[in-house]
Design an enzyme around this catalytic site. Structure first.
Site, short mmCIF file in Angstrom:
data_model
loop_
_atom_site.label_atom_id
_atom_site.label_comp_id
_atom_site.label_asym_id
_atom_site.label_seq_id
_atom_site.Cartn_x
_atom_site.Cartn_y
_atom_site.Cartn_z
CE LYS A 91 17.40 -24.14 13.39
NZ LYS A 91 18.66 -23.22 13.48
CB SER A 166 21.13 -24.27 16.15
OG SER A 166 20.55 -23.13 15.55
CB SER A 190 22.80 -21.61 13.42
OG SER A 190 22.90 -21.85 14.73
#
Ligand code: GLN
Length: 520
Positions: A91, A166, A190
């Site tokens: 990420k 996210s 997330s």
């Protein structure tokens, strides 16, 4: 296709010489490239690193040498480097030395990470190969990966739908077989939420089990790195490599029984018979619970009953306040954490040459997107002298009660069971202008972060549309008490054995969710 294999299978392939690490990395890159050139790209990876193939070549050399020396050497090699040659997605808020890190924000464009996050370093030490940087909601604030300066990440099962957020980039990359496993982060769901929307497994470990060193902070008392993969074993092995005290993170801690994760077993029949499961009434009767999600939840409860577990509905009215408490705390911590992005210490500097105030204002006004600004404003308001007593302290005392009541519940139960999200994935654009609606996607996930316990979202079923539209995956979460990772992972392994391949939404290049049959 070798990019659709499990970690165990790729390690066996490398060891026997059936295929090489380079071939596997090349296959993931080719899958990414062909998607990038498709009509509607997923936009999961923002960038593929340029050194993954050379790292793969180095791994191949180690395998070759060990193979020529014999079985013992190969065994020793994999003991030292249990993930040698396995490619993973990162990420865009986790530091990889020498690589760009932007948190999908304008303000960090051009920033290059000067050191490795501990999680990155531990995976590198174990021989794993970082493939590239993945899209996310800006500064991890969102539930759909639409709040990114690089545009949304789409859902690999149906590109009209969001991937969830996210950590939507790493999750969509794994779901679409562009990586074997992925690193995400959680503040309030997330990892689990996109895992649920994309039909893969997603784990949020106990707070502290994975170091936060080198991970950009959102809400520090809630943040935790998480793992995304097609199977529980593919989460358990990296987790065993990653967990444990880190000198650089004072909140880090060891994971008891982490050796059980290296060779994950399912729960025995005897253990299932002793398993006591709580289902919070507040979630089961939540307003806005989708009927397909409710049906999949019923089916999951029935699976547990068929295994001999006992299920009891419990009343936890405090859970109705978890989302409010979460947003008060997360936004307050975010306002404080994000103050470092001022164009001086960090940030893409915008200097109109009119002094400090203008410099600071312009840098932050142009650097942050609207959702991040909204949260900084709310966070600072909540922390202001007039409001802190009423808001921040109330949020904190609600959190303390949630923590206490969840800990108490775990004195009599082993597991909390609930849907991961009230609904399946929604269409792009559907909630992006309605922050309250977006925040409600986190209705069932935030209490887990507030109480610091671990939870895994498992792919449990799919929607049943009356028309010809695509079936969408639905996730159910298994929540355990603090440090009970080995228990919830074993239960997930039992789930996997009863539902083989349920974490592969795309298999043999085909969508398992399209057509009248689910394909599973
Ligand atoms: N959707 C939640 C939020 O926007 C959770 C985000 C996260 O876990 N990083 O705060």
């Amino acid at each position: 296709m070798i990019n659709e294999l499990s970690i165990q299978e790729v390690l066996e392939g490398f060891s026997s010489g059936k295929f090489t690490c380079k071939e596997l990395v090349k296959q993931t890159i080719d899958t990414y490239e062909s998607d990038k050139n498709s009509e509607i790209p997923l936009n999961a990876f923002l960038e593929m690193y340029d050194d993954s193939l050379s790292l793969a070549e180095k791994a191949d050399e180690l395998y070759q040498k060990a193979r020529s020396e014999g079985e013992e050497s190969l065994k020793k090699l994999l003991q030292e480097k249990p993930l040698l040659g396995v490619p993973f997605a990162v990420k865009d808020n986790i530091s990889v030395k020498g690589k760009k890190l932007t948190c999908s924000s304008n303000i960090l464009k051009g920033y290059v990470a000067p050191y490795n996050a501990t999680v990155t370093q531990r995976l590198l030490d174990a021989g794993a190969i970082p493939l590239g940087r993945c899209n996310m909601d800006e500064f991890a604030m969102g539930s759909s990966t639409e709040y990114s300066v690089y545009g949304a990440t789409r859902n690999p099962i149906d590109r009209e739908y969001v991937s969830g957020g996210s950590s939507g980039g790493s999750t969509a990359a794994v779901a679409a077989n562009q990586a074997i496993f992925g690193l995400g982060t959680e503040t309030g769901g997330s990892v689990r939420l996109p895992a649920s929307y994309c039909g893969v497994y997603g784990l949020k470990p106990t707070y502290g089990v994975l170091s936060r060193w080198g991970v950009v902070a959102y809400g520090s008392s809630l943040d935790q790195v998480g793992l995304i993969a097609h199977t529980p074993k593919d989460i358990a092995l990296p987790l065993s490599v990653l967990s444990g005290v880190d000198f650089y993170d004072d909140t880090s801690c060891d994971l008891p029984n982490s050796n059980e994760l290296q060779n994950l077993k399912s729960l025995s029949d005897e253990e299932f018979k002793k398993l006591k499961i709580a289902v919070p009434r507040q979630f089961e009767q939540a307003k806005g619970l989708d009927k397909d999600v409710a049906k999949v939840f019923e089916d999951t409860k029935n699976w547990f009953i068929s295994k001999g577990a006992t299920i009891q509905v419990v009343d936890l009215p405090i859970l109705d306040a978890s989302i409010a408490s979460y947003y008060i705390i997360a936004l307050s911590e975010a306002a404080s954490n994000l103050s470092r992005f001022d164009g001086i210490r960090y940030g893409n500097r915008q200097d109109p040459g009119q002094g400090y105030d203008e410099f600071y204002t312009k840098t932050r006004s142009e650097g942050f997107g609207p959702e991040v600004k909204r949260r900084i404003v709310i966070g600072n308001y909540v922390l202001s002298e007039q409001m802190s007593g009423k808001c921040y302290k109330t949020g904190m005392s609600v959190r303390a009660r949630i923590q206490k009541e969840i800990a108490k519940l775990f004195e009599s139960f082993d597991l909390i069971l609930s849907p991961t999200c009230p609904t399946p994935a929604f269409k792009l654009g559907q909630k992006v202008d309605d922050p309250m609606e977006m925040y409600l996607s986190d209705l069932f996930t935030t209490f887990v972060n507030l109480s610091r316990v671990p939870s895994i979202s498992v792919p449990a079923g799919y929607t049943n549309p009356s028309d010809n539209s695509t079936k969408l995956p639905i996730g159910i979460q298994f929540v355990g008490k603090m440090f009970s990772e080995s228990l919830i992972m074993k239960i997930a392994q039992s789930w996997e054995e009863s539902h083989p391949l349920c974490g592969y939404p795309i298999r043999d290049g085909k969508n398992a969710f399209s057509g009248n049959e689910s394909g599973r």
